[in-house]
Design an enzyme around this catalytic site. Structure first.
Site, PDB file in Angstrom:
ATOM      1  N   HIS A 211      27.102   2.347  63.743  1.00 24.61           N
ATOM      2  CA  HIS A 211      26.621   2.114  62.379  1.00 24.61           C
ATOM      3  C   HIS A 211      26.446   3.448  61.649  1.00 24.61           C
ATOM      4  CE1 HIS A 211      23.680   0.933  59.195  1.00 24.61           C
ATOM      5  NE2 HIS A 211      24.393  -0.174  59.212  1.00 24.61           N
ATOM      6  N   SER A 414      29.254 -11.330  72.373  1.00 27.12           N
ATOM      7  CA  SER A 414      29.106 -11.232  70.923  1.00 27.12           C
ATOM      8  C   SER A 414      29.268 -12.585  70.235  1.00 27.12           C
ATOM      9  CB  SER A 414      30.138 -10.241  70.372  1.00 27.12           C
ATOM     10  OG  SER A 414      30.117 -10.205  68.966  1.00 27.12           O
TER      11      SER A 414
END
Length: 498
Positions: A211, A414
């Site tokens: 990120h 995920s």
């Protein structure tokens, strides 16, 4: 008429001027012909640029719903809702206008929520019983464990929430310190900050798919950092990580381990990272690990056979977002570290009658209550059910896309399904898809059910079909206009030779 291969890449090419191919004995007429050709070429280029604009524009001429954001590439700015002074209108008219604006905005939010799939926000929440608290300015300024002179706070709910996470991440009450942040980025800024203070000469290691807030932290704190390449799944490349750690052995290591990357939802294997540190000769006092678990940090603990994130392992801090998997009307999060680390950077503030150890001074006290409320209502069992639902529905979406012929990928741990980026911008804006390069993703959250996924896939298939037909038409149109330009040019050249 000469046949030519026309390249339609970044620029549509115009046929080479015929005058340059004339024989030597016609040289005296070349200047006049070249002038004529230049004029024709200029006209052709103008037409071709119009074609190119239409190709790039695609379906943007179609009506766009007011809630859809325009592409960043077009550099459109957000519009403002102007503030009108009460003195400029009659009181009844003024209040009616305010009510109208709020009503229209509420309708807009309902519509955008209905078509939301690209960002990891759980929109399935109801905080009706807490609405009465909006009349209070609840501020948890300063250290959550030390009350300040400001009495309108929600520290008891904040500490209760932190205890819940301490149990989840297996750390005893006397050994942890943490607080409720304003967002996941603040959690990363704090975690990396603690690592830098504990190891001032440390080098930050993180994957290229980390990120952006982690790279922001490196810039803010003037830290040296190593951007490690990733595998195709988005997981950090462990061989490259080991090479860099060995190369920089003379300095401590501060590592950011991703518990779910932003785009692909990849989870770095914490146990593997610890093995690499050991094999590279790093002692525990020579490294600091921050775990960025913005979304999946709250999911991994409920996934069987997943690499556990726990303070029983030599990690320094963990951060998660509260508004993502839990669901909250305002951005928020949690960061937790070891008490021994926080003592390095905290200081007492007389003005607050508290300790300064957080990134922000004032902190949203409402967020602590919202998080406490949801976790109390659901408990660990309810959170586990939400996780199972998300993973199951993500697999359903992947299977639907594959059956529809759409290339896609889903990491094992995920709920982020990655697929080919749609080319129809109105479709991307309608479903608020997060895109990067040639891929897009859907993050399956607790509020996303099978019916919504089915509608999405059906509209995606229809969008791809429309774009395929449109692309074929544009190619034919471009070829035809080039052909027409070439014909006009040839005819003009023939006339000039007569």
């Amino acid at each position: 008429m000469n046949s030519r291969v026309v390249s339609m890449t970044a620029e549509l090419q115009v046929p080479t001027p015929i005058a340059k191919l004339m024989k030597e004995e016609q040289r005296e007429t070349v200047w006049e012909n070249e002038k004529m050709e230049a004029e024709l070429v200029q006209v052709a280029q103008g037409k071709l640029k119009e074609v190119q604009k239409r190709v790039m524009k695609g379906f943007q001429d179609e009506p766009v719903a007011p809630y859809q954001a325009l592409p960043v590439s077009l550099k459109h700015l957000a519009s403002a809702e102007p503030i009108v002074e009460p003195s400029e209108r009659a009181p009844e008219e003024h209040n009616a206008e305010i009510a109208r604006v709020i009503e229209e905005y509420t309708d807009l939010l309902r519509e955008r929520t209905k078509h939301h799939l690209g960002y990891p926000y759980n929109l399935d929440f109801d905080y009706g019983p807490l609405e009465g608290l909006q009349r209070f300015s609840i501020n948890n300024l300063g250290d959550p464990f030390i009350e300040s002179n400001y009495g309108v706070h929600s520290r008891q709910f904040e500490l209760g929430t932190l205890l819940w996470f301490a149990k989840l991440w297996e750390i005893s009450p006397e050994d942890y310190w943490g607080y409720i942040t304003n967002c996941g980025t603040e959690g990363n800024l704090h975690g990396i900050y603690v690592g830098r203070e504990v190891l001032p000469d440390g080098i930050l290691y993180t994957s290229s798919e980390t990120h952006y807030s982690v790279f922001k932290a490196a810039r803010m704190y003037r830290m040296d950092f190593e951007r490690i390449e990733t595998m195709e799944t988005g997981e950090i490349n462990y061989d490259t990580l080991q090479e860099r750690l060995v190369r920089n052995k003379g300095r401590p290591a501060i590592l950011n381990v991703n518990i779910g990357t932003t785009v692909k939802g990849a989870v770095d294997d914490l146990d593997k990272v610890l093995e690499i540190l050991d094999s590279a000769g790093y002692r525990e006092e020579e490294f600091y690990i921050h775990c960025d678990g913005a979304l999946f940090g709250l999911m991994i603990p409920f996934v069987k056979q997943a690499p556990m994130v726990t303070f029983k392992k030599p990690i320094g801090s963990v951060s998660v977002s509260g508004h993502k998997f839990i669901g909250c009307p305002m951005p928020c999060g949690v960061v937790m570290t070891r008490m021994k680390h926080i003592k390095v950077l905290s200081s007492d503030i007389e003005y607050l009658n508290s300790r300064d150890a957080t990134i922000m001074g004032s902190r949203n006290g409402h967020a602590a209550i919202y998080m406490w409320y949801t976790l109390t209502k659901k408990g660990y069992g309810g959170m586990r059910k939400d996780v199972e639902k998300c993973l199951r529905n993500a697999l359903v979406l992947k299977n639907m896309l594959e059956k529809a012929g759409v290339k896609c990928m889903l990491n094992e741990l995920s709920s982020t399904v990655v697929f080919e980026r749609p080319t129809e911008e109105t479709f991307i804006r309608k479903w608020q898809l997060a895109c990067q390069g040639d891929i897009a993703h859907v993050v399956v959250m607790p509020n996303v059910d099978i019916n919504k996924l089915q509608i999405f896939v059906a509209e995606l298939i229809a969008s791809r079909a429309r774009e395929a037909v449109q692309a074929a038409k544009q190619v034919a149109l471009a070829a035809k206009e080039i052909e027409d330009c070439d014909y006009e040019f040839t005819a003009s050249s023939s006339d000039s030779e007569m």
